[in-house]
Design a protein around this motif. Structure first.
Motif, PDB file in Angstrom:
ATOM      1  N   SER A 155     146.361  85.566 -57.011  1.00  0.00           N
ATOM      2  CA  SER A 155     147.221  84.515 -56.482  1.00  0.00           C
ATOM      3  C   SER A 155     147.872  83.774 -57.638  1.00  0.00           C
ATOM      4  N   ASP A 156     149.012  83.158 -57.365  1.00  0.00           N
ATOM      5  CA  ASP A 156     149.658  82.241 -58.313  1.00  0.00           C
ATOM      6  C   ASP A 156     149.826  82.849 -59.706  1.00  0.00           C
ATOM      7  N   ILE A 157     150.597  83.908 -59.768  1.00  0.00           N
ATOM      8  CA  ILE A 157     150.881  84.547 -61.061  1.00  0.00           C
ATOM      9  C   ILE A 157     151.783  83.664 -61.919  1.00  0.00           C
ATOM     10  N   LEU A 183     144.423  95.561 -52.132  1.00  0.00           N
ATOM     11  CA  LEU A 183     144.819  94.521 -53.079  1.00  0.00           C
ATOM     12  C   LEU A 183     145.791  93.567 -52.404  1.00  0.00           C
ATOM     13  N   LEU A 184     145.481  92.276 -52.468  1.00  0.00           N
ATOM     14  CA  LEU A 184     146.289  91.256 -51.806  1.00  0.00           C
ATOM     15  C   LEU A 184     146.718  90.189 -52.810  1.00  0.00           C
ATOM     16  N   PHE A 185     147.979  89.781 -52.722  1.00  0.00           N
ATOM     17  CA  PHE A 185     148.514  88.721 -53.571  1.00  0.00           C
ATOM     18  C   PHE A 185     148.983  87.578 -52.679  1.00  0.00           C
ATOM     19  N   THR A 186     148.432  86.377 -52.899  1.00  0.00           N
ATOM     20  CA  THR A 186     148.671  85.276 -51.965  1.00  0.00           C
ATOM     21  C   THR A 186     149.671  84.228 -52.473  1.00  0.00           C
ATOM     22  N   GLY A 187     150.750  84.675 -53.105  1.00  0.00           N
ATOM     23  CA  GLY A 187     151.898  83.810 -53.311  1.00  0.00           C
ATOM     24  C   GLY A 187     152.042  83.137 -54.659  1.00  0.00           C
ATOM     25  N   LEU A 217     154.626  84.878 -49.660  1.00  0.00           N
ATOM     26  CA  LEU A 217     155.353  83.920 -50.484  1.00  0.00           C
ATOM     27  C   LEU A 217     154.568  82.619 -50.615  1.00  0.00           C
ATOM     28  N   GLY A 218     154.667  81.994 -51.802  1.00  0.00           N
ATOM     29  CA  GLY A 218     154.097  80.678 -52.012  1.00  0.00           C
ATOM     30  C   GLY A 218     155.196  79.645 -52.087  1.00  0.00           C
ATOM     31  N   ASN A 219     154.833  78.379 -52.207  1.00  0.00           N
ATOM     32  CA  ASN A 219     155.837  77.314 -52.177  1.00  0.00           C
ATOM     33  C   ASN A 219     156.846  77.413 -53.316  1.00  0.00           C
ATOM     34  N   THR A 323     140.488  83.933 -43.960  1.00  0.00           N
ATOM     35  CA  THR A 323     141.768  83.483 -44.500  1.00  0.00           C
ATOM     36  C   THR A 323     141.689  83.470 -46.021  1.00  0.00           C
ATOM     37  N   LEU A 324     142.732  83.978 -46.661  1.00  0.00           N
ATOM     38  CA  LEU A 324     142.808  84.011 -48.119  1.00  0.00           C
ATOM     39  C   LEU A 324     143.969  83.153 -48.582  1.00  0.00           C
ATOM     40  N   SER A 325     143.681  82.231 -49.507  1.00  0.00           N
ATOM     41  CA  SER A 325     144.691  81.293 -49.994  1.00  0.00           C
ATOM     42  C   SER A 325     144.614  81.161 -51.514  1.00  0.00           C
TER      43      SER A 325
END
Length: 395
Positions: A155-157, A183-187, A217-219, A323-325
């Protein structure tokens, strides 16, 4: 916001005055004492100027990371003196306030030096001090075929903050070395612009998993935090970011779901756009994302902001087991000792790092792969999450 800054400033100033008492007990050199206060005065005047002059305020984003680093280096180590010196003052009060104890002052200064060294490490090596955090979660309704199914979450690269290709490559290699099924990327791929990830696409394209790699997508990904020529330019940036995800081999889930199948059974992976509270965007639509999800399915949701879990997800008519955040970064500052963890971010988010459970529903908040704002990580190291799903025996 101004009141919070003023309060923090006052706390730092009080800690500074207290620490000086220990410092002056050990240091008799007038020159070193002058240097002590000269450095403090320079930093204080810089902060006041940044907050007071309009021209400088326009460049807050440019100077902010430098000032935060300076405050962490010169003020935070001194705060450690406050509880020790307060306790000493209680004893001194009963004895007519004699001179400070030399050994207490030595202890305070030694601890400050250790903390100073930790902060220096965090601002240099800490930003790439990747940690693999492996957690096993048990579910009574997990399909048998998925017993032992593993997920690597990033997350958050924040690609716009990255500089060191060798270290980032090491992080990608470490993620692949976990050998997870999914593999999951959370934004938050970027800070603002899609072009920030261009130089890193070949690196992150190397991420791989047999059941695929998915992203949300993240903020920061919407480009809401920078000025654009017009709305069309902003739209083109978002379209380019979506194309970049695809070019790196990620399936971007935009308020939608996909089915993952294994040995005749399935689970549902759901991805929503960013949904946050307290002024953050609410593009996420969980109702739309779950519209075609069977009621009895086992569901995994990717939602960038963990506040979504308490505000919407847990009350949603469609049960969401996991839930993944990401989003919080653990504020890139704090400490964790066994099960005890602390960061200033906990005063803003109830769920901010690690695993949380309420009933049969779980939330995992990744501490982030990259960094933003503060150009480093202090105690709250960049994270590669590995989640292993297990079926309980009672199911």
């Amino acid at each position: 916001m101004a009141k919070r800054i003023a309060l923090i400033f006052i706390l730092f100033l009080l800690g500074d005055i207290y620490f000086y008492q220990a410092f002056s007990t050990l240091i008799s050199s007038a020159a070193l004492r002058y240097i002590y206060w000269a450095l403090d005065l320079l930093l204080i005047l810089s902060i006041v100027a940044l907050l007071s002059f309009p021209r400088l305020r326009k460049n807050t984003a440019k100077y902010f990371p430098t000032f935060i680093s300076a405050m962490l280096l010169f003020f935070v180590p001194k705060l450690v003196s406050v509880p020790f010196l307060l306790l000493e003052d209680v004893g001194r009060a009963f004895n007519g306030f004699p001179a400070r104890n030399l050994y207490v002052s030595e202890l305070v200064v030694a601890l400050a030096i250790i903390l100073f060294g930790l902060i220096v490490f965090g601002l240099t090596r800490g930003r790439h001090h990747y940690k693999v955090r492996k957690t096993t979660i048990y579910f009574p309704d997990l399909p048998k075929s998925f017993d032992g199914f593993s997920i690597t979450q990033l997350s958050d690269i924040h690609a716009g903050s990255l500089k060191n290709k060798r270290e980032v490559q090491r992080g990608v290699n470490l993620a692949n070395a976990q050998g997870s099924d999914l593999l999951l990327f959370t934004g938050d791929l970027v800070n603002n612009a899609a072009s920030e990830v261009t130089a890193w696409m070949s690196t992150f394209a190397q991420l791989d998993a047999p059941y695929g790699k998915y992203a949300i997508l993240g903020n920061h990904d919407y480009g809401d935090y920078m000025a654009w020529e017009n709305s069309m330019a902003k739209r083109r940036n978002l379209d380019q970011l979506k194309q970049n995800h695809s070019a790196m081999g990620f399936r971007l889930l935009l308020n939608e779901s996909v089915t993952l199948r294994k040995d005749g059974e399935s689970i549902r992976l759901i991805g929503v756009e960013n949904w946050g509270k307290g002024g953050f965007q609410r593009y996420g639509d969980l109702a739309k994302a779950t519209a075609n999800v069977p009621h009895q399915s086992f569901n995994i949701l990717m939602s960038h902001d963990p506040s979504h879990w308490d505000e919407v997800v847990r009350q949603h008519q469609q049960p969401i087991q996991l839930t993944l955040s990401g989003h919080t970064h653990g504020m890139q500052f704090g400490f964790e000792i066994r099960r005890f963890k602390w960061s200033p971010i906990q005063y803003f988010y109830k769920q901010w790092a690690g695993l949380y459970q309420k009933g049969q529903q779980y939330l995992y908040v990744n501490r982030g792969f990259g960094f933003h704002g503060l150009k480093g990580r202090i105690g709250m190291w960049p994270e590669i999450t590995v989640l292993v799903l297990k079926r309980t025996e009672s199911a």
